[in-house]
Design a protein around this motif. Structure first.
Motif, PDB file in Angstrom:
ATOM      1  N   GLU A 302       0.833  -1.204   0.000  1.00  0.00           N
ATOM      2  CA  GLU A 302       0.000   0.000   0.000  1.00  0.00           C
ATOM      3  C   GLU A 302       0.867   1.253   0.000  1.00  0.00           C
ATOM      4  OE1 GLU A 302      -3.120   0.699  -0.310  1.00  0.00           O
ATOM      5  OE2 GLU A 302      -4.381  -0.940   0.422  1.00  0.00           O
ATOM      6  N   ALA A 303       1.922   1.243   0.797  1.00  0.00           N
ATOM      7  CA  ALA A 303       2.807   2.412   0.859  1.00  0.00           C
ATOM      8  C   ALA A 303       3.455   2.685  -0.496  1.00  0.00           C
ATOM      9  CB  ALA A 303       3.884   2.193   1.922  1.00  0.00           C
ATOM     10  N   ARG A 304       3.710   1.633  -1.248  1.00  0.00           N
ATOM     11  CA  ARG A 304       4.293   1.818  -2.577  1.00  0.00           C
ATOM     12  C   ARG A 304       3.254   2.313  -3.572  1.00  0.00           C
ATOM     13  NH1 ARG A 304       8.196   3.589  -5.555  1.00  0.00           N
ATOM     14  NH2 ARG A 304       8.685   2.355  -7.403  1.00  0.00           N
ATOM     15  N   PHE A 305       2.060   1.758  -3.530  1.00  0.00           N
ATOM     16  CA  PHE A 305       1.074   2.052  -4.567  1.00  0.00           C
ATOM     17  C   PHE A 305       0.502   3.471  -4.472  1.00  0.00           C
ATOM     18  CE2 PHE A 305       0.419  -2.734  -4.774  1.00  0.00           C
ATOM     19  CZ  PHE A 305       1.173  -2.861  -5.937  1.00  0.00           C
ATOM     20  N   VAL A 306       0.534   4.085  -3.312  1.00  0.00           N
ATOM     21  CA  VAL A 306      -0.010   5.447  -3.215  1.00  0.00           C
ATOM     22  C   VAL A 306       0.896   6.486  -3.860  1.00  0.00           C
ATOM     23  CG1 VAL A 306      -1.380   4.980  -1.147  1.00  0.00           C
ATOM     24  CG2 VAL A 306       0.983   5.825  -0.912  1.00  0.00           C
ATOM     25  N   THR A 307       2.048   6.038  -4.378  1.00  0.00           N
ATOM     26  CA  THR A 307       2.985   6.991  -4.997  1.00  0.00           C
ATOM     27  C   THR A 307       2.707   7.242  -6.477  1.00  0.00           C
ATOM     28  OG1 THR A 307       4.585   5.245  -5.572  1.00  0.00           O
ATOM     29  CG2 THR A 307       4.783   6.273  -3.384  1.00  0.00           C
ATOM     30  N   ALA A 308       1.721   6.543  -7.061  1.00  0.00           N
ATOM     31  CA  ALA A 308       1.387   6.752  -8.478  1.00  0.00           C
ATOM     32  C   ALA A 308      -0.099   6.469  -8.680  1.00  0.00           C
ATOM     33  CB  ALA A 308       2.240   5.862  -9.382  1.00  0.00           C
ATOM     34  N   THR A 309      -0.592   6.786  -9.867  1.00  0.00           N
ATOM     35  CA  THR A 309      -2.019   6.595 -10.145  1.00  0.00           C
ATOM     36  C   THR A 309      -2.319   5.135 -10.474  1.00  0.00           C
ATOM     37  OG1 THR A 309      -1.849   6.961 -12.529  1.00  0.00           O
ATOM     38  CG2 THR A 309      -2.127   8.914 -11.120  1.00  0.00           C
ATOM     39  N   ALA A 310      -3.575   4.805 -10.399  1.00  0.00           N
ATOM     40  CA  ALA A 310      -3.995   3.437 -10.709  1.00  0.00           C
ATOM     41  C   ALA A 310      -3.659   3.070 -12.151  1.00  0.00           C
ATOM     42  CB  ALA A 310      -5.492   3.283 -10.452  1.00  0.00           C
ATOM     43  N   ASP A 311      -3.937   3.969 -13.081  1.00  0.00           N
ATOM     44  CA  ASP A 311      -3.645   3.665 -14.482  1.00  0.00           C
ATOM     45  C   ASP A 311      -2.150   3.436 -14.707  1.00  0.00           C
ATOM     46  OD1 ASP A 311      -6.293   3.807 -15.189  1.00  0.00           O
ATOM     47  OD2 ASP A 311      -6.184   5.860 -15.979  1.00  0.00           O
ATOM     48  N   GLU A 312      -1.314   4.201 -14.010  1.00  0.00           N
ATOM     49  CA  GLU A 312       0.134   4.011 -14.148  1.00  0.00           C
ATOM     50  C   GLU A 312       0.548   2.633 -13.639  1.00  0.00           C
ATOM     51  OE1 GLU A 312       1.858   8.565 -13.785  1.00  0.00           O
ATOM     52  OE2 GLU A 312       1.224   7.537 -11.959  1.00  0.00           O
ATOM     53  N   TRP A 313       0.029   2.252 -12.482  1.00  0.00           N
ATOM     54  CA  TRP A 313       0.382   0.939 -11.941  1.00  0.00           C
ATOM     55  C   TRP A 313      -0.167  -0.187 -12.811  1.00  0.00           C
ATOM     56  CZ3 TRP A 313       4.366   0.922  -9.210  1.00  0.00           C
ATOM     57  CH2 TRP A 313       4.599   1.833  -8.188  1.00  0.00           C
ATOM     58  N   ILE A 314      -1.374  -0.022 -13.295  1.00  0.00           N
ATOM     59  CA  ILE A 314      -1.961  -1.075 -14.140  1.00  0.00           C
ATOM     60  C   ILE A 314      -1.099  -1.303 -15.377  1.00  0.00           C
ATOM     61  CG2 ILE A 314      -3.926  -1.605 -15.648  1.00  0.00           C
ATOM     62  CD1 ILE A 314      -5.713  -0.265 -13.480  1.00  0.00           C
ATOM     63  N   ALA A 315      -0.647  -0.225 -16.015  1.00  0.00           N
ATOM     64  CA  ALA A 315       0.200  -0.363 -17.204  1.00  0.00           C
ATOM     65  C   ALA A 315       1.516  -1.057 -16.867  1.00  0.00           C
ATOM     66  CB  ALA A 315       0.456   1.012 -17.812  1.00  0.00           C
ATOM     67  N   ILE A 316       2.128  -0.688 -15.748  1.00  0.00           N
ATOM     68  CA  ILE A 316       3.405  -1.278 -15.341  1.00  0.00           C
ATOM     69  C   ILE A 316       3.253  -2.768 -15.046  1.00  0.00           C
ATOM     70  CG2 ILE A 316       5.091  -1.315 -13.432  1.00  0.00           C
ATOM     71  CD1 ILE A 316       4.702   1.770 -13.289  1.00  0.00           C
ATOM     72  N   ILE A 317       2.187  -3.105 -14.330  1.00  0.00           N
ATOM     73  CA  ILE A 317       1.999  -4.497 -13.905  1.00  0.00           C
ATOM     74  C   ILE A 317       1.528  -5.368 -15.066  1.00  0.00           C
ATOM     75  CG2 ILE A 317       0.679  -5.980 -12.328  1.00  0.00           C
ATOM     76  CD1 ILE A 317       0.678  -3.514 -10.380  1.00  0.00           C
ATOM     77  N   GLN A 318       0.681  -4.852 -15.929  1.00  0.00           N
ATOM     78  CA  GLN A 318       0.270  -5.600 -17.112  1.00  0.00           C
ATOM     79  C   GLN A 318       1.473  -5.975 -17.974  1.00  0.00           C
ATOM     80  OE1 GLN A 318      -2.717  -3.072 -18.962  1.00  0.00           O
ATOM     81  NE2 GLN A 318      -4.383  -4.438 -18.321  1.00  0.00           N
ATOM     82  N   ALA A 319       2.459  -5.113 -18.015  1.00  0.00           N
ATOM     83  CA  ALA A 319       3.634  -5.347 -18.868  1.00  0.00           C
ATOM     84  C   ALA A 319       4.401  -6.596 -18.457  1.00  0.00           C
ATOM     85  CB  ALA A 319       4.550  -4.127 -18.828  1.00  0.00           C
ATOM     86  N   VAL A 320       4.288  -7.024 -17.180  1.00  0.00           N
ATOM     87  CA  VAL A 320       4.987  -8.240 -16.736  1.00  0.00           C
ATOM     88  C   VAL A 320       4.010  -9.419 -16.596  1.00  0.00           C
ATOM     89  CG1 VAL A 320       6.866  -6.981 -15.640  1.00  0.00           C
ATOM     90  CG2 VAL A 320       4.823  -7.568 -14.286  1.00  0.00           C
ATOM     91  N   LYS A 321       2.811  -9.236 -17.166  1.00  0.00           N
ATOM     92  CA  LYS A 321       1.818 -10.315 -17.269  1.00  0.00           C
ATOM     93  C   LYS A 321       1.332 -10.839 -15.914  1.00  0.00           C
ATOM     94  CE  LYS A 321       3.594 -11.764 -21.782  1.00  0.00           C
ATOM     95  NZ  LYS A 321       2.715 -10.788 -22.441  1.00  0.00           N
ATOM     96  N   VAL A 322       1.251  -9.943 -14.951  1.00  0.00           N
ATOM     97  CA  VAL A 322       0.594 -10.251 -13.684  1.00  0.00           C
ATOM     98  C   VAL A 322      -0.834  -9.733 -13.772  1.00  0.00           C
ATOM     99  CG1 VAL A 322       0.543  -9.786 -11.201  1.00  0.00           C
ATOM    100  CG2 VAL A 322       2.720 -10.226 -12.351  1.00  0.00           C
ATOM    101  N   PRO A 323      -1.850 -10.545 -13.418  1.00  0.00           N
ATOM    102  CA  PRO A 323      -3.238 -10.090 -13.522  1.00  0.00           C
ATOM    103  C   PRO A 323      -3.502  -8.832 -12.694  1.00  0.00           C
ATOM    104  CG  PRO A 323      -3.168 -12.465 -13.258  1.00  0.00           C
ATOM    105  CD  PRO A 323      -1.774 -11.972 -13.025  1.00  0.00           C
ATOM    106  N   VAL A 324      -4.032  -7.807 -13.357  1.00  0.00           N
ATOM    107  CA  VAL A 324      -4.280  -6.523 -12.714  1.00  0.00           C
ATOM    108  C   VAL A 324      -5.400  -5.832 -13.469  1.00  0.00           C
ATOM    109  CG1 VAL A 324      -2.551  -5.331 -14.137  1.00  0.00           C
ATOM    110  CG2 VAL A 324      -3.160  -4.380 -11.892  1.00  0.00           C
ATOM    111  N   GLY A 325      -6.162  -4.993 -12.786  1.00  0.00           N
ATOM    112  CA  GLY A 325      -7.239  -4.310 -13.485  1.00  0.00           C
ATOM    113  C   GLY A 325      -7.892  -3.237 -12.653  1.00  0.00           C
TER     114      GLY A 325
END
Length: 411
Positions: A302-325
């Motif tokens: 949680e402490a890490r994820f509040v440093t960027a927007t949801a769309d930014e994290w979704i794009a980053i995580i999708q790129a490594v093929k981990v399920p995210v949405g």
């Protein structure tokens, strides 16, 4: 093009959701579904509004959206089954039908001579599906059963909602009537299994479907967690009882979902979000470890994820093929490009609204695809046509039945 169940006739005596959901699937697959409704009032859900479908002119049509969600492709025949003449009409319809679907309280239709024993004597090949809250046997068989009650009784609400020690904690029902919907799906499976069995035996049979049975069955891993440990599972809110991290997280602007299903995905996730050391920490190396230290890991993420927007994290995580949405509202969900690509929004012109749309069927068949032949019918819309075509009733006979209040002919 014929549907997979073209040639099958269903007499649908059900109303509200579980039964109509089942019979709508049969209609989508090509069966002729004749929906028998009470004159004047019809299916209970016809009045379950607002909202109601708007007409072409923008005014209220009086056709409830709830009713429309589960009744496309059917023909509505308004018959008073409390009257002997109405009961006779239904028996005559059943004589050459394949399936009856009903969701009256256990034993209720026997008073009208419309129970399985009576109708199967008329038509031994008949498959008769009863859908009730508690089934045809047991101490609660005669009780009415509603989805909300069953969600509570069957344990679903004890595992749905936030933990008691968190804001908003407490039991929560699901946002749609899942016990009804799943019972409709299981009923469809049961009836189709009976159709296949009939090909060998030549006989129909009685399908006894209960919301309580279905909800207990679909506790799935949660019930097995109890049987394995002797401890009832609790509520985890948007987290998972058996997998971590598999939950909602908060970004700087809104929440989003990560569903990390195995250890290798966890390694990929941590690398992508800039925390590559986490999987080397013995507290988090394996899923078993992460469950034991769930609260510590959640706080770090949680402490890490509040440093960027949801769309930014979704794009980053999708790129490594981990399920995210994302967490869409209904409007955003229906606007998803994948929903459009799968043709899940369908236009079915309605007599009162030429631009009428519905959610389509998820069933995709290559040779006998689902077809949308007609919108949800108005009450009694097909009374005259069905009784004339299937029973050979004359105009004079239909008029006499209408005058006596046995049937209702749509204006």
């Amino acid at each position: 093009m014929s549907g997979a169940l073209t040639g099958i006739t269903v007499i649908d005596l059900s109303r509200v959701l579980a039964g109509p959901w089942c019979s709508q699937i049969f209609a989508d697959l090509g069966a002729d579904v004749i929906k028998v409704e009470r004159p004047v009032a019809g299916d209970d859900t016809r009045s379950w509004g607002p909202p109601f479908m708007p007409t072409d002119a923008g005014s209220s049509s009086g056709e409830a959206s709830y009713y429309q969600s589960a009744n496309r492709g059917k023909r509505s025949v308004a018959i008073d089954i409390a009257r002997p003449e109405g009961q006779d009409l239904v028996r005559r319809l059943v004589a050459n039908a394949d399936i009856v679907i009903e969701n009256y309280k256990s034993g209720s239709l026997a008073r009208y001579g419309l129970d399985y024993a009576t109708l199967s004597a008329i038509n031994p090949r008949l498959i008769y599906c009863s859908i009730t809250g508690f089934g045809q046997t047991g101490p609660r068989a005669a009780e009415p059963g509603y989805d909300f009650i069953v969600q509570g009784l069957a344990g679903l609400m004890s595992i749905t909602g936030e933990r008691d020690d968190r804001p908003g904690g407490g039991p929560q029902k699901v946002g749609v009537a899942v016990a009804d919907l799943m019972t409709g799906l299981y009923a469809t499976i049961a009836v189709q299994a009976a159709l296949i069995a009939r090909m060998t035996t030549g006989r129909g049979q009685h399908c006894d479907m209960a919301l309580l049975d279905v909800q207990v069955a679909t506790l799935a891993n949660q019930s097995m967690n109890y049987l394995s440990t002797g401890r009832s599972p609790g509520r985890y809110g948007n987290a998972h009882a058996n997998i971590v991290p598999y939950q909602l997280f908060h970004a700087s602007d809104r929440a989003f979902i990560i569903a990390c299903g195995n250890d290798s995905q966890f390694v990929a996730l941590c690398g992508a979000i800039g925390l590559p050391a986490l999987p080397r920490d013995p507290r988090f190396a394996r899923n078993t470890d992460r469950i034991a230290h769930r609260d510590v890991l959640e706080a770090l993420l949680e402490a890490r994820f509040v440093t960027a927007t949801a769309d930014e994290w979704i794009a980053i995580i999708q790129a490594v093929k981990v399920p995210v949405g994302p967490i869409n509202d209904v409007a955003a969900a229906l606007g998803e490009p994948q929903v459009a690509a799968r043709k899940m929004l369908v236009a079915i012109p309605h007599p009162l609204n030429d631009a009428f749309q519905m959610i389509g069927s998820p069933i995709k068949l290559s040779d006998t695809p689902v077809t949308y032949r007609s919108p949800p019918p108005m009450l009694g819309e097909h009374t005259e046509a069905v009784l004339a075509d299937r029973l050979g009733l004359s105009g004079e006979e239909l008029a006499a039945l209408a005058a006596a209040g046995i049937i209702d002919q749509h204006d």
